[in-house]
Design an enzyme around this catalytic site. Structure first.
Site, short mmCIF file in Angstrom:
data_model
loop_
_atom_site.label_atom_id
_atom_site.label_comp_id
_atom_site.label_asym_id
_atom_site.label_seq_id
_atom_site.Cartn_x
_atom_site.Cartn_y
_atom_site.Cartn_z
N SER A 250 30.47 43.35 40.20
CA SER A 250 31.30 43.73 41.36
C SER A 250 30.50 44.05 42.62
O SER A 250 31.10 44.31 43.67
CB SER A 250 32.18 44.93 41.01
N LYS B 83 31.58 42.15 45.56
CA LYS B 83 32.66 42.58 46.46
C LYS B 83 32.13 43.14 47.77
O LYS B 83 32.91 43.29 48.73
CB LYS B 83 33.55 43.60 45.77
N SER C 153 37.42 49.01 43.25
CA SER C 153 36.81 47.75 42.82
C SER C 153 37.87 46.83 42.19
O SER C 153 37.61 46.15 41.19
CB SER C 153 35.67 48.00 41.82
N LYS D 119 28.08 50.23 46.55
CA LYS D 119 28.89 49.53 45.56
C LYS D 119 28.20 49.52 44.20
O LYS D 119 26.98 49.40 44.12
CB LYS D 119 29.13 48.07 46.00
#
Length: 385
Positions: free
Chosen positions: A57, A60, A117, A226
């Site tokens: 992720s 992202k 997320s 993140k």
């Protein structure tokens, strides 16, 4: 008893020396790591930082960059209503349980991506922005090239593994460079620094989002960015923190547990803050040179710093640095106030300690034709006499 007391005192003194002295060498853990100062671009530590690895992720982060850059350009608005397609609603893993046909404001879905997320939210926005998930992925790879991410390949906007497809890949270096750019994207840090966010207050479907970046609450100075996890990628993190003017970006990839990931990120940030410090050379608005504008009014304009200017140096180390100012002498009026006209770079040997754009301190108008004639006559008179 006396011997025991002396031993305890000696241990305390040794601890004090370790805590206040130069930072010991650090051996980063995980599959890859990177520690940098985003302002100067200095790299303090790295481990296998060029190897493309699955990043889950963390992908992202690029999704958020593209969305919020489009918002900044006026192509999207945070109030836009985004309708979830059946494809978006089908996404598993981290999600907000979108239903096909459900509509939510873009701003809510950005929180869902940055804080929760949410894979379904990421796909819904990607489709809304680019027309399809595939076209959005093309934008991701194009932006990666523009940002100099040489070891990054995206196959989707989420980082989820897909059957028959390779995973999204990034190197630790690329992840740090992307984070460095993300710091400058308007609104992005507001989203990724959020630890808890309540959405759908009148619904029972996932009303509260919690950020998987626990360092937001557990490490002083952390304000992004993140985390990610898949079986293939392991536990990954891009973290950024700021203390006393010094900002760091730490990337750690490929850990076996969430605890290992957090410990590795902590170790990188601890090392950076112990060993380095940020020093202010100039305040915002300080003039560091001047620009000649033969056809402009005024003819000479101050070149100033748009922000406070810091350099990063090793603690306890005297540095004999050199300041290099480069100006664009090909610029022609009119030049609006605030336009970038050059750069200032501080060097120690071959190492960049700090760098900043330079702007004009006041607008420069184009000189009228009579004004040009008068200025030329003055120059000729001075040359003759």
């Amino acid at each position: 008893m006396r011997t025991d007391w002396m031993a305890r005192c000696l241990a305390a003194l040794l601890c004090l020396a370790v805590c206040t002295g130069p930072a010991a060498a650090l051996e980063p853990t995980g599959r890859a790591a990177y520690l940098m100062d985003p302002y100067s671009g200095r790299v303090f530590l790295e481990k296998d930082s060029q190897e493309p690895l699955p990043v889950a992720s963390i992908s992202k982060l690029m999704t958020l960059v593209l969305i919020l850059e489009a918002v900044d350009r006026g192509e999207l608005a945070l109030t836009d209503l985004v309708t979830a397609s059946p494809f978006a609603a089908s996404k598993r893993g981290s999600r907000i349980w979108l239903e096909a046909g459900e509509q939510l404001p873009l701003g809510e879905l950005v929180y869902a991506i940055a804080v929760g997320s949410a894979n379904d939210a990421a796909v819904a926005v990607a489709e809304y922005m680019a027309g399809s998930d595939e076209q959005f992925v093309e934008l991701m790879n194009q932006r990666a090239k523009e940002l100099g991410l040489t070891a990054s390949t995206f196959v989707n906007c989420t980082g989820l593994p897909e059957e028959g497809k390779p995973p999204n890949l990034m190197s630790a270096r690329d992840a740090a460079l992307l984070a460095r750019h993300a710091l400058q994207v308007p609104l992005l840090m507001d989203y990724v620094s959020t630890y808890e966010y309540t959405m759908r207050a009148d619904s029972t479907k996932i009303p509260v989002l919690w950020n998987a970046n626990k360092l937001l609450r557990r490490y002083y100075g952390v304000d992004g960015m993140k985390t990610g996890f898949t079986t293939e990628a392991g536990y990954c993190m891009v973290a950024t923190a700021k203390r006393d003017g010094l900002r760091l970006i730490a990337v750690t990839l490929g850990h076996k547990t969430e605890e290992e990931r957090e410990s590795a990120a902590r170790a990188l940030l601890d090392y950076g803050f112990r060993k380095y410090q940020s020093l202010q050379l100039y305040p915002k608005g300080a003039a560091v040179g001047s620009l000649e504008c033969p056809t402009g009014k005024p003819k000479t304009v101050d070149v100033v710093l748009p922000h406070d200017f810091y350099i990063t140096v090793e603690r306890g180390k005297e540095v004999d640095f050199v300041t290099v100012v480069k100006l664009d002498t090909e610029l022609r009026p009119p030049i609006p106030q605030g336009q970038t006209v050059g750069t200032i770079t501080v060097m120690y040997q071959d190492e960049v300690l700090g760098s900043s754009p330079l702007t004009v301190g006041q607008p420069v108008e184009r000189l009228s034709f009579p004004g040009l004639v008068y200025r030329l006559a003055q120059a000729l008179a001075q040359a003759i006499f």
